[in-house]
Design an enzyme around this catalytic site. Structure first.
Site, short mmCIF file in Angstrom:
data_model
loop_
_atom_site.label_atom_id
_atom_site.label_comp_id
_atom_site.label_asym_id
_atom_site.label_seq_id
_atom_site.Cartn_x
_atom_site.Cartn_y
_atom_site.Cartn_z
N CYS A 1 65.46 42.20 34.41
CA CYS A 1 64.71 41.90 33.18
C CYS A 1 65.71 41.89 32.04
O CYS A 1 66.13 42.96 31.56
CB CYS A 1 63.60 42.91 32.94
N CYS B 1 61.30 35.61 28.19
CA CYS B 1 61.81 36.18 29.45
C CYS B 1 63.31 35.95 29.46
O CYS B 1 63.77 34.81 29.58
CB CYS B 1 61.14 35.53 30.65
#
EC number: 5.1.1.7
Length: 282
Positions: A73, A216
């Protein structure tokens, strides 16, 4: 039993940074569900900080809002680095993840930069269910989305390049279908990208385990690599997201450097068993 945490975001990517270095218990599915269902603490990812087991400063576990674990992430990693720097633990960090060591730093301008490592471009290094000869062009379709480019940056991404305005594509309709396509036994992150120049693109992402997201970081990295592979952009580009811009550099040595801002919303203490929490008083 109470564990320090901070609610943060990276360009709208909702992140909880949880300090579990001294915790007796890890985060439970009950706690994840409670935090995810609360409007105040709703998140895309939880970044749980643990003591390291390798040659690193800290070890990071990543939890999605649906309770599944993530391998990478980018925006969450940037939030962790900001959190560590704000707690006077330094400005340069080596973080242990399930896919290896990630290095990052807080720059003098306040932006957070992370070396995401090298991407995986060979299908044998990707969790796919059939043989793929060329990951740069993969026959997978949903509505107007076709001809995907697959890139793994620790987690798998399928990038679809669109010539028309990507805001007109109902990604909330096609994203779930593609995420769960039989080609992806571990599911997949789905992004649509529109090239705006040799130095920029616009991106929207349906995130595996989180759904439609404002940003993202790993998808921004994957899209930059995909665009360069297809000869659409240069190695250093701006990725335009709904809430701002990430700078992505795909270096000659194939390392991906992601740079951008983070934002702190609030801090407090939470119970990792139940998800109950209390905000700090300012």
């Amino acid at each position: 039993m109470k564990t320090p945490f901070s609610k943060m975001n990276g360009l709208g990517n909702k992140i909880i940074v949880a300090d579990l270095r001294k915790a007796i218990h890890n985060i439970t599915p009950q706690a994840i569900q409670a935090l995810a269902s609360n409007p105040q603490t709703h998140f895309d990812q939880i970044m749980a900080i643990h003591p390291p087991t390798q040659d690193a400063d800290f070890r990071i576990e990543i939890w999605n809002a649906d309770g599944s674990m993530a391998k990478a992430c980018g925006n969450g990693t940037r939030c962790v680095i900001e959190w560590l720097a704000n707690h006077n633990l330094g400005n340069n960090f080596r973080l242990e993840t399930s896919t290896g060591i990630v290095e990052g730093k807080r720059q003098t301008d306040g932006l957070i930069s992370v070396d995401m490592g090298r991407p995986y471009l060979n299908a044998k290094d990707m969790p796919v269910s059939r043989e793929i000869i060329d990951t740069n062009h993969v026959d997978i379709t949903a509505g107007p989305l076709q001809d995907a480019c697959l890139v793994s940056v620790g987690n798998l991404h399928a990038i679809f390049f669109i010539e028309s305005n990507i805001q007109n594509i109902p990604l909330e309709k096609y994203g779930p279908k593609l995420e769960h396509d039989p080609l992806f036994p571990e599911r997949c992150n789905i992004s649509i990208a529109q090239i705006t120049s040799k130095k920029s693109l616009t991106l929207r992402t349906w995130e595996r385990g989180a759904g439609l997201t404002q940003a993202c970081g790993s998808a921004a990295c994957a899209s930059a690599v995909a665009a360069y592979r297809r000869g659409l952009t240069e190695r250093h580009i701006d990725v335009n997201l709904p809430k701002g811009i990430l700078s992505i550099l795909y270096r000659d040595d194939e390392h991906i450097i992601m740079t951008g801002p983070t934002e702190h919303e609030f801090s407090g203490l939470f119970n990792p068993l139940t998800g109950t929490y209390k905000k700090d008083h300012l």
